[in-house]
Design a protein around this motif. Structure first.
Motif, PDB file in Angstrom:
ATOM      1  N   TYR A 494       0.793  -1.175  -0.001  1.00  0.00           N
ATOM      2  CA  TYR A 494      -0.098  -0.078   0.254  1.00  0.00           C
ATOM      3  C   TYR A 494       0.654   1.288   0.032  1.00  0.00           C
ATOM      4  N   LEU A 495       2.213   1.176  -0.240  1.00  0.00           N
ATOM      5  CA  LEU A 495       3.049   2.132   0.050  1.00  0.00           C
ATOM      6  C   LEU A 495       3.262   3.108  -1.107  1.00  0.00           C
ATOM      7  N   TYR A 498       3.732   6.881  -1.482  1.00  0.00           N
ATOM      8  CA  TYR A 498       4.738   7.796  -0.810  1.00  0.00           C
ATOM      9  C   TYR A 498       5.892   7.694  -1.428  1.00  0.00           C
ATOM     10  N   HIS A 527       7.352  -0.058  15.769  1.00  0.00           N
ATOM     11  CA  HIS A 527       6.845   0.369  14.642  1.00  0.00           C
ATOM     12  C   HIS A 527       7.994   1.720  14.084  1.00  0.00           C
ATOM     13  N   VAL A 529       7.564   4.857  12.338  1.00  0.00           N
ATOM     14  CA  VAL A 529       6.378   5.938  12.072  1.00  0.00           C
ATOM     15  C   VAL A 529       7.476   6.732  11.176  1.00  0.00           C
ATOM     16  N   ARG A 531       7.696  10.385   8.865  1.00  0.00           N
ATOM     17  CA  ARG A 531       7.344  11.463   8.271  1.00  0.00           C
ATOM     18  C   ARG A 531       7.763  11.921   7.331  1.00  0.00           C
ATOM     19  N   PRO A 538       1.654   9.642   7.675  1.00  0.00           N
ATOM     20  CA  PRO A 538       2.886   9.012   7.911  1.00  0.00           C
ATOM     21  C   PRO A 538       2.890   7.719   7.297  1.00  0.00           C
ATOM     22  N   VAL A 540       4.066   4.003   7.912  1.00  0.00           N
ATOM     23  CA  VAL A 540       4.075   3.136   9.047  1.00  0.00           C
ATOM     24  C   VAL A 540       4.455   1.799   8.825  1.00  0.00           C
ATOM     25  N   ASP A 542       5.753  -1.877  10.356  1.00  0.00           N
ATOM     26  CA  ASP A 542       5.860  -3.020  11.454  1.00  0.00           C
ATOM     27  C   ASP A 542       7.270  -3.670  11.400  1.00  0.00           C
ATOM     28  N   ARG A 545       7.301  -7.482  10.797  1.00  0.00           N
ATOM     29  CA  ARG A 545       6.819  -7.812   9.440  1.00  0.00           C
ATOM     30  C   ARG A 545       7.935  -7.434   8.462  1.00  0.00           C
TER      31      ARG A 545
ATOM     32  N   ASP B 269      -3.779   0.811   3.968  1.00  0.00           N
ATOM     33  CA  ASP B 269      -2.674   0.173   4.399  1.00  0.00           C
ATOM     34  C   ASP B 269      -2.999  -0.156   6.055  1.00  0.00           C
ATOM     35  N   GLU B 271      -1.154  -0.903   8.396  1.00  0.00           N
ATOM     36  CA  GLU B 271      -0.298  -0.326   9.269  1.00  0.00           C
ATOM     37  C   GLU B 271      -0.800   1.056   9.626  1.00  0.00           C
TER      38      GLU B 271
END
Lengths: 580, 519
Positions: A494-495, A498, A527, A529, A531, A538, A540, A542, A545, B269, B271
């Protein structure tokens, strides 16, 4: 976002060929003739070697035979007068009018000229753990005193293997780079074979040739293993951008002699002395008959700089200035009506002028040379930009300014060094790109090579690049760390939005340098986070993972190494760093 | 016959064309007409488009002459333009067109399609953001005999709409298309997201075809917003936006479409959801930014909140709600088409895992409330000429002077300021004053190359608008006007007396009618 679209870069590399502009044309030719290597924009010389071979070596043969003319070639001149050589096959010959000229006024250049073949590995900024493409190119060089061979930095940049050939000798001699100065595009190489220099003649360096005087350029352009000579006149002496780094400006001499890929590193001669090293020019579709050589003041500075065994780089004042030609502005500043002085606009905090000069200061004289309001000084009878005085100095040298501050004259002395923030705005060579790969997310520091690799359209990234120095963005972000790419994996699916973001902080901690980013990811947190600069959400991660995915990602994408922090370190101990 | 007709039509529409080009053109047009009329004539049962047999079409021609302001020479207007378009006749003697058509107009004229009778018209209401405008003829009886169009509010994906154009004779030319998508998009002014119909339609979109009504069952379903002739896709301003506009236009004081003033990001997402305290598979969007002094902030919305429902409509992880008509569509539709300025809209949010309810009172955000206003039409730009140095306020209208590709062609630093204005100037309530260019004159020797600099101070006073600058220049420092800029050269000075003395010559040389214009 980072994507493949072209953007208009601010840097003016586009129109100049020096290491670049022939690239596109050459691609095809090269692919046809030598399919093993991918084209290197830098090593255009080889391509032209190929063309030369295909188009018929006879024309080069002509070029070699024609002695350097005392005057520019006349269109109506009679057909070539050749003596002592058999006529080449007629069908390949393009008659070239060559005037009759005095024989070889520069002496036996063949005994000094060498042909350099460099095999280079260019870094791959899109997959920085890889070694990058292997390329080969040809350039020229010439022997100078001390069994050294002078050539261009761009001929030997990123090289892994160098060989040198000379006229009349079938051998290829392995060579090594002794010194390379990317900021002025010069390099010294040497050959360890004991007898190599025995029959070679070293060339002497001359001065700055007069405007309109004739010069001859020697090298291996467009075709082959035999030396080529072209002649022309000195057209202009001025500061020019050196496109090898594409951030440095030094004195350069424009000549009308034809210079083509393969001439690079070759000597430009006058009266049997070297007056310059051929190094860049415009591609034919921009301007014709415009070629540049590195003049002897730059060469001499390089040779003097390395005399202590290290190349110390050009020093810079780290200021911007404006001309003071407006009468009202001069009166406001309390200056006399004497056409003197330039106004200091920006003082770079990481430069040697910080805390010595201030915006609003007027520089009246440099080392007692009066500075005119158009920023020129008179040096050895010639008008040149006042920065030429600084150009001739070395790391640790001082320069004195007569300054007009608050309508009072003062004198200041500046101890010179090389301000580092400019470096990201130029090309870098002979370094492995720095990066951190974490959870498939590739983080890389912003620099010109990165921009050229990804060609991002993102306005913020371009702003950070262009105003890195002038807005002193490096104070907050000595490394502008960009999330350049994502190697897809279930943990980062899902990133994608970014991508192109600039990292600001991780788990509440400001990230200023790449090693701080690597350290942050090494911490034992649940985690991370992250920025980014701006309004975005943000990012994020894990940690567990990511840790479980690391080996999977490495294997799937054949990543040899997850980070490289050191090869191009941002200086941490120089004086400028203390001010941050 | 058809070819002859088209020929007349073309030569009227484009009388400057050489005859041979007209020939080429009318062939293609002829084909087009065959297709269009053929489709309508043969179709059984009659399609909506074939209902054109009514006596008086609810269409009038609209001829507009206008002049845009010249932001590079802000004291003057550009050369006049003229546009020809169609207007949809609505009830109460009003004609609906796009705002695009009548923006910067000098003169608007209505023309009866069948008789050629003309009258002047005035713009009653205009909404540049929703791209809609209402015209009223000065001759109240002008539209007599025309049965006005009703609005068809219920168009959905799969419906067929007819694009109505006029033949030179006043006869209808109708083309039918299929509604392929209903979605939220940005309109040309790029303020907010609006509902849009996307229609696949083989229209011949000619120059000056501005407002083309789209009709369903003889009712107005939309107005042409943009057309891409290559993909043959047409975007239309849909009936719900038109209805919203008309309803609001009834009130004496038109306020415009509301906005809430926050940005959001999907929460697919896990997370990010986890970070925001959202457990499980619930929906909602993550709030990334809340603009100062805007309704969302006043209502208590914070960065990091997850908005799970707006106006009692659940929002999924992508930011869509289930609309009774369209199915899934972005929730911003609830704030534009469905809500009005002044409405109180309930927001359900999750803050650090705790559900909360907020009430957001929506307001329209005026263009002038931005630091860099997104548009400025029908209004002269402010400027200040000082001894050849031209000062202006940064606006997107100014940047758009660089043409369609302004985002790449305009000075990148100014584009950066415009794009990131809420981040760079969070305090709002100010303008960015730029030194836009320098006209060479005695006062500006040595300054000729300066352009696109941001002005920070004049005579030591901070500059947050042209009005600030106008005040500050009146107080020279020892006879000099000192201008400080963010960029190099950081400072320039002008001789105040010389500026005043040479002003007439400057005005004469460069044809500057007035040296300044402030809001």
């Amino acid at each position: 976002m980072l994507n493949g679209e072209r953007i208009e870069h601010v840097s003016s590399v586009g129109t100049r060929f020096a290491p670049k502009a022939f690239g596109a044309d050459c691609d095809l030719i090269f692919d046809h003739s030598v399919q093993f290597f991918r084209l290197s924009p830098m090593k255009r010389a080889l391509i032209f070697v190929c063309i030369g071979l295909l188009a018929g070596s006879t024309s080069t043969f002509y070029a070699q035979q024609s002695a350097p003319a005392a005057s520019p070639v006349e269109p109506q001149a009679p057909p070539p007068a050749i003596s002592g050589r058999p006529s080449p096959p007629a069908q390949a010959v393009v008659p070239v009018p060559v005037p009759i000229a005095p024989p070889k006024p520069n002496g036996p250049i063949q005994k000094s000229l060498v042909r350099i073949t460099a095999t280079a590995v260019e870094p791959d900024y899109k997959a920085p753990w890889n070694s990058g493409g292997i390329q080969r190119g040809v350039g020229a060089g010439f022997v100078i005193s001390g069994n050294r061979i002078l050539t261009n930095a761009h001929v030997v940049s990123n090289s892994r293997y160098l060989t040198v050939e000379r006229e009349g000798d079938p051998n290829k001699y392995p060579a090594t780079v002794q010194f390379v100065a990317h900021d002025c595009d010069l390099a010294l190489i040497t050959v360890s074979a004991p007898d190599f220099f025995k029959n070679m003649l070293s060339l002497k360096l001359g001065g700055i040739p007069a405007l309109e005087s004739t010069v001859s350029a020697y090298g291996y352009p467009i075709g082959g293993e035999r030396m080529s000579v072209t002649t022309g006149i000195v057209s202009r002496i001025d500061f020019q951008l050196y496109t090898h780094s594409s951030v440095d400006q030094h004195l350069a001499i424009q000549i009308s002699a034809q210079i083509n890929p393969g001439n690079s590193g070759g000597p430009v001669m006058q009266n049997a002395k070297v007056v310059g090293v051929a190094f860049q020019g415009y591609s034919g579709d921009v301007a014709q008959g415009v070629a540049y050589m590195i003049p002897t003041p730059v060469i001499n500075r390089f040779l003097k700089d390395i005399s202590n065994g290290v190349y110390g780089k050009y020093v810079d004042l780290g200021i911007t200035f404006s001309k003071l030609q407006n009468p009202a502005q001069r009166r406001f500043l309390g200056l006399k009506d004497d056409d003197r002085g330039v106004l200091v606009s920006t003082v770079v905090a990481a430069g040697p002028s910080a805390e010595v000069l201030r915006p609003g200061d007027v520089l009246l004289a440099i080392d007692d040379h009066p500075i005119a309001s158009d920023s020129n000084v008179e040096l050895e009878g010639e008008r040149a930009d006042f920065q030429e005085v600084v150009e001739r100095k070395f790391n640790g040298d001082s320069v004195k300014f007569d300054v007009w501050r608050d309508k009072q004259p003062i004198t200041v002395t500046i101890k010179l060094y090389t301000p580092w923030p400019y470096l990201i705005q130029g090309h870098s060579y002979d370094v492995r790109p720095r990066y951190v790969l974490y959870g498939g997310l590739l983080f890389q520091p912003l620099n010109l090579d990165l921009l050229e690799a990804y060609r991002p359209t993102d306005l913020r990234l371009r702003h950070f690049f262009e105003y890195f120095v002038l807005e002193q963005l490096y104070l907050q972000h000595p490394d502008v760390i960009v999330l350049t790419n994502i190697l897809p994996d279930p943990i980062n699916t899902y990133l994608a939005p970014y991508r192109g973001g600039i990292v600001d902080e991780i788990n509440g901690k400001k990230i200023r340098r790449l090693d701080e980013l690597a350290n942050a990811f090494a911490e034992n947190a649940d985690h991370f986070v992250i920025r980014m600069i701006g309004d975005g959400p943000p990012l994020v991660l894990d940690r567990n993972r990511v840790e479980s995915a690391r080996e999977r990602i490495k294997a799937r994408y054949n990543v040899l190494k997850e980070q490289n922090l050191e090869e191009q370190p941002v200086p941490k101990t120089t004086e400028d760093q203390k001010k941050i | 016959m058809r070819q002859a007709k088209s020929k007349i039509r073309i030569s009227k529409a484009a009388s400057y064309r050489a005859p041979d080009r007209v020939g080429v053109l009318f062939v293609t047009l002829g084909v087009f007409l065959v297709m269009a009329t053929g489709a309508t004539a043969k179709k059984e049962p009659p399609s909506p488009a074939s209902m054109s047999t009514q006596k008086q079409l609810a269409l009038v021609r609209v001829n507009v002459t206008g002049q845009a302001y010249d932001y590079f020479r802000p004291w003057q207007k550009k050369a006049p333009f003229s546009k020809r378009a169609l207007g949809a006749v609505l009830s109460k003697g009003r004609v609906l067109v796009t705002a695009d058509l009548v923006a910067n107009q000098n003169y608007v004229e209505l023309e009866r399609a069948e008789s050629g009778e003309k009258t002047a018209a005035k713009v009653e209401v205009i909404d540049y953001e929703a791209n809609l405008a209402l015209l009223e003829p000065t001759d109240k009886a002008f539209l007599d005999g025309i049965t006005p169009l009703d609005i068809a509010p219920d168009t959905v994906v799969g419906d067929r709409l007819a694009a109505w154009q006029l033949e030179p004779t006043g006869a209808l030319l109708a083309t039918e298309g299929l509604v392929t998508t209903v979605q939220m998009t940005q309109y040309p002014i790029e303020v907010g997201q609006f509902l849009t119909y996307r229609i696949s339609i083989p229209m011949q979109y000619r120059e000056n075809s501005y407002t083309v009504p789209l009709v369903k069952n003889n009712k107005l379903a939309g107005l042409l917003l943009r057309y891409d002739s290559r993909s043959q896709l047409l975007d239309a301003i849909p009936a719900p936006i038109i209805t919203h506009f008309l309803k609001e236009a009834e009130s004496r004081n038109y306020r415009g479409f509301p906005s809430a003033g926050f940005s959001f990001f999907p929460t697919r997402d896990p997370e990010l959801r986890d970070f925001a305290g959202e457990k499980g598979k619930g929906g909602g969007v993550y709030v990334t930014n809340v603009e100062p002094n805007m309704p969302a902030m006043k209502g208590g919305l914070q960065v990091g909140d997850i908005v799970t429902a707006v106006a009692n409509n659940e929002i999924d992880q992508n930011g869509n709600y289930v609309d009774p008509l369209y199915g899934k569509i972005e929730f911003t539709n609830l704030l534009t088409a469905h809500a009005y300025s002044g409405d109180v809209v309930p927001f359900r949010i999750q803050r650090s895992g705790k559900p909360m309810e907020l009430n957001v009172t929506l307001e329209h955000r005026d263009a002038k409330d931005y630091v860099s206003p997104p548009y400025n039409l029908d209004q002269p730009p402010a400027y200040y000429v000082l001894g050849g140095v031209i000062f202006q306020e940064l606006s997107r209208q100014y940047l758009k002077e660089w043409g369609l590709n302004w985002q790449r062609e305009a000075p990148q630093r100014l584009v950066y300021f415009d794009r990131f204005q809420s981040e760079l100037f969070p305090e709002g309530n100010r303008r960015v004053v730029i030194l836009s260019q320098v006209l060479p004159a005695n006062t500006t020797i040595g300054y000729d190359d300066l352009a696109y600099l941001t002005v920070t101070r004049v005579n030591g006073k901070e500059i947050k608008s042209l009005a600030d600058l106008a005040d500050a220049v009146k107080q020279p420092i020892e006879g000099f006007i000192k201008i400080e800029t963010e960029e190099d050269p950081k400072q320039i000075e002008l001789d105040a007396a010389q500026v005043a003395a040479e002003a007439p010559v400057l005005q004469e040389n460069y044809g500057i009618s007035a040296l300044h214009r402030l809001d």
